[in-house]
Scaffold this active site. Structure first.
Site, PDB file in Angstrom:
ATOM      1  N   GLY A 114     -27.563 -66.730  51.094  1.00 38.37           N
ATOM      2  CA  GLY A 114     -28.995 -66.772  51.384  1.00 38.37           C
ATOM      3  C   GLY A 114     -29.813 -67.368  50.261  1.00 38.37           C
TER       4      GLY A 114
ATOM      5  N   GLY B   3     -29.295 -77.751  49.193  1.00 33.50           N
ATOM      6  CA  GLY B   3     -27.831 -77.786  49.071  1.00 33.50           C
ATOM      7  C   GLY B   3     -27.180 -77.094  50.266  1.00 33.50           C
ATOM      8  N   HIS B   4     -27.663 -75.862  50.543  1.00 40.77           N
ATOM      9  CA  HIS B   4     -27.143 -75.139  51.721  1.00 40.77           C
ATOM     10  C   HIS B   4     -27.432 -75.934  53.002  1.00 40.77           C
ATOM     11  CE1 HIS B   4     -28.159 -71.591  48.994  1.00 40.77           C
ATOM     12  NE2 HIS B   4     -26.882 -71.381  49.250  1.00 40.77           N
TER      13      HIS B   4
ATOM     14  N   GLN C   7     -19.236 -78.860  47.049  1.00 46.02           N
ATOM     15  CA  GLN C   7     -18.500 -79.293  45.857  1.00 46.02           C
ATOM     16  C   GLN C   7     -19.127 -78.707  44.583  1.00 46.02           C
ATOM     17  OE1 GLN C   7     -15.646 -80.754  45.546  1.00 46.02           O
ATOM     18  NE2 GLN C   7     -15.746 -80.961  43.321  1.00 46.02           N
TER      19      GLN C   7
ATOM     20  N   GLN D 192     -14.138 -72.889  43.672  1.00 46.91           N
ATOM     21  CA  GLN D 192     -14.178 -72.122  44.927  1.00 46.91           C
ATOM     22  C   GLN D 192     -13.587 -72.939  46.080  1.00 46.91           C
ATOM     23  OE1 GLN D 192     -17.521 -69.462  46.272  1.00 46.91           O
ATOM     24  NE2 GLN D 192     -18.115 -71.290  47.403  1.00 46.91           N
TER      25      GLN D 192
ATOM     26  N   MET E 179     -28.877 -78.111  42.708  1.00 51.68           N
ATOM     27  CA  MET E 179     -29.626 -77.032  43.354  1.00 51.68           C
ATOM     28  C   MET E 179     -28.783 -75.765  43.361  1.00 51.68           C
ATOM     29  SD  MET E 179     -31.703 -78.727  46.434  1.00 51.68           S
ATOM     30  CE  MET E 179     -32.936 -79.990  46.078  1.00 51.68           C
TER      31      MET E 179
ATOM     32  N   ARG F 140     -29.848 -69.606  41.916  1.00 49.49           N
ATOM     33  CA  ARG F 140     -30.097 -69.000  40.605  1.00 49.49           C
ATOM     34  C   ARG F 140     -31.096 -69.797  39.761  1.00 49.49           C
ATOM     35  NH1 ARG F 140     -24.400 -67.294  41.249  1.00 49.49           N
ATOM     36  NH2 ARG F 140     -24.369 -65.018  41.031  1.00 49.49           N
TER      37      ARG F 140
HETATM   38  P1  AMP Z   1     -24.053 -69.637  47.829  1.00 44.73           P
HETATM   39  O1  AMP Z   1     -25.189 -69.192  48.697  1.00 44.73           O
HETATM   40  O2  AMP Z   1     -24.441 -69.906  46.427  1.00 44.73           O
HETATM   41  O3  AMP Z   1     -22.854 -68.734  47.959  1.00 44.73           O
HETATM   42  O4  AMP Z   1     -23.572 -71.036  48.406  1.00 44.73           O
HETATM   43  C1  AMP Z   1     -23.179 -71.185  49.745  1.00 44.73           C
HETATM   44  C2  AMP Z   1     -22.533 -72.535  49.920  1.00 44.73           C
HETATM   45  O5  AMP Z   1     -23.472 -73.557  49.586  1.00 44.73           O
HETATM   46  C3  AMP Z   1     -21.322 -72.743  49.000  1.00 44.73           C
HETATM   47  O6  AMP Z   1     -20.311 -73.437  49.716  1.00 44.73           O
HETATM   48  C4  AMP Z   1     -21.890 -73.595  47.894  1.00 44.73           C
HETATM   49  O7  AMP Z   1     -20.919 -74.410  47.258  1.00 44.73           O
HETATM   50  C5  AMP Z   1     -22.887 -74.445  48.656  1.00 44.73           C
HETATM   51  N1  AMP Z   1     -23.902 -74.980  47.741  1.00 44.73           N
HETATM   52  C6  AMP Z   1     -24.656 -74.288  46.859  1.00 44.73           C
HETATM   53  N2  AMP Z   1     -25.431 -75.118  46.148  1.00 44.73           N
HETATM   54  C7  AMP Z   1     -25.153 -76.373  46.577  1.00 44.73           C
HETATM   55  C8  AMP Z   1     -25.622 -77.686  46.218  1.00 44.73           C
HETATM   56  N3  AMP Z   1     -26.532 -77.877  45.260  1.00 44.73           N
HETATM   57  N4  AMP Z   1     -25.105 -78.743  46.873  1.00 44.73           N
HETATM   58  C9  AMP Z   1     -24.168 -78.575  47.851  1.00 44.73           C
HETATM   59  N5  AMP Z   1     -23.691 -77.365  48.218  1.00 44.73           N
HETATM   60  C10 AMP Z   1     -24.172 -76.286  47.604  1.00 44.73           C
END
Ligand code: AMP
Length: 277
Positions: free
Chosen positions: A28, A33-34, A145, A150, A181, A184
């Site tokens: 969330g 990015g998401h 990526q 991960q 992005m 955090r």
């Molecule tokens: P998170 O909410 O941080 O667990 O991220 C969820 C998904 O979004 C994970 O697969 C992350 O790698 C991806 N993600 C987070 N930030 C970015 C970003 N800046 N660009 C592309 N994917 C992202």
């Protein structure tokens, strides 16, 4: 768009979803990015399921679980606009009921890099991703990526455990000044925010050196380190040049390499990476 909060409801709905089903797991506080993952899933599937769950088991005891940023109404509005079909938003009780006792671990790939700094992190990631895969049963699952290790760990788990799905990796989306992005990034104060693009700058420096023919990892690491150290607010946790498949540290880059790093700005720990070759 349907919002589902329980596993039985998700399991019931799953039987009636149009195939293929694309799945984007997130914690969330969504950003572009998401949304790039959601867009990609939208373009490749009949149904798009997004999960929003801040998974406690992937946070260490001294990490930011309780203050991890959350904004469900905003997340839902963004997902609705992007055309997601289903949002799975379970509670901790739903995912880890009393007596929960089963863990999924990928062994060697989780030892270096993030695993070294955050020893229990990947056990939490692989366990929750495995549970979410079992609940959502996606055809395709989308990961960024940005979290390079991960991606490797989830791919390895899916292959080793014969999971019947495809893991799709999407490129890192960045702010105009190059900062990757991340949810955090909101923790950064204005000075730290101004300093944070140094991660990407050091990765671009490495790429430039590589393109110029430099293959000695120590030389590249030295230049990256000195660039980051010029930024007084940046405190390097690690910088690594590793094999793109095994994550073993490289002395010499032959064909390709993963350059990855974690850098602290105050209490905020940022990660970034670039693939060379
Ligand atoms: P998170 O909410 O941080 O667990 O991220 C969820 C998904 O979004 C994970 O697969 C992350 O790698 C991806 N993600 C987070 N930030 C970015 C970003 N800046 N660009 C592309 N994917 C992202």
């Amino acid at each position: 768009m349907i919002v589902i909060e329980t596993i039985p409801d998700m399991a019931y709905l799953r039987n009636n979803l149009k195939e293929p089903v694309g799945f984007v797991p997130t914690m969330g506080f969504l950003h572009e990015g998401h949304m790039s993952l959601v867009k990609k899933a939208r373009s490749e599937n009949k149904t798009v399921v997004v999960s929003i769950y801040v998974n406690p088991t992937q946070f260490g005891p001294k990490e930011d679980l309780s203050k991890y940023p959350r904004d469900l109404p905003r997340d839902l509005a963004m997902l609705e606009k992007e055309g997601a079909d289903v949002v799975f938003f379970p509670s901790d009780k739903e995912m880890y009921p009393d007596g929960y006792d089963t863990w999924v671990t990928v062994d060697n790939l989780t030892k270096p890099l993030e695993g070294d700094s955050r020893p229990t992190h990947f056990r939490g990631v692989t366990t929750i991703v495995n549970k979410l895969f079992n609940i959502v049963r996606p055809t395709n699952a989308y990961f960024g990526q940005k979290d390079a290790q991960q991606v490797l760990v989830v791919k390895k788990m899916a292959a080793d455990l014969n999971m019947n799905l495809k893991v799709v990796v999407c490129p890192t989306i960045r702010e105009p000044d190059g900062l990757a992005m991340s949810s955090r990034n909101v923790y950064l104060n204005p000075e730290q925010r101004k300093a944070a693009p140094v991660l990407n700058k050091s990765l671009l420096l490495a790429k430039e050196l590589f393109i110029g023919g430099q293959r000695d990892a120590a030389v590249i690491l030295k230049q990256m380190t000195s660039l980051i150290q010029k930024e007084p607010l940046a405190d390097i946790d690690y910088i690594s040049i590793s094999d793109t498949a095994t994550l073993a540290e490289l002395k010499t880059i032959s064909q390709s390499a993963l350059i990855s790093m974690a850098v602290r700005f105050g209490n905020t720990r940022l990660i970034d990476n670039i693939l060379l070759g």
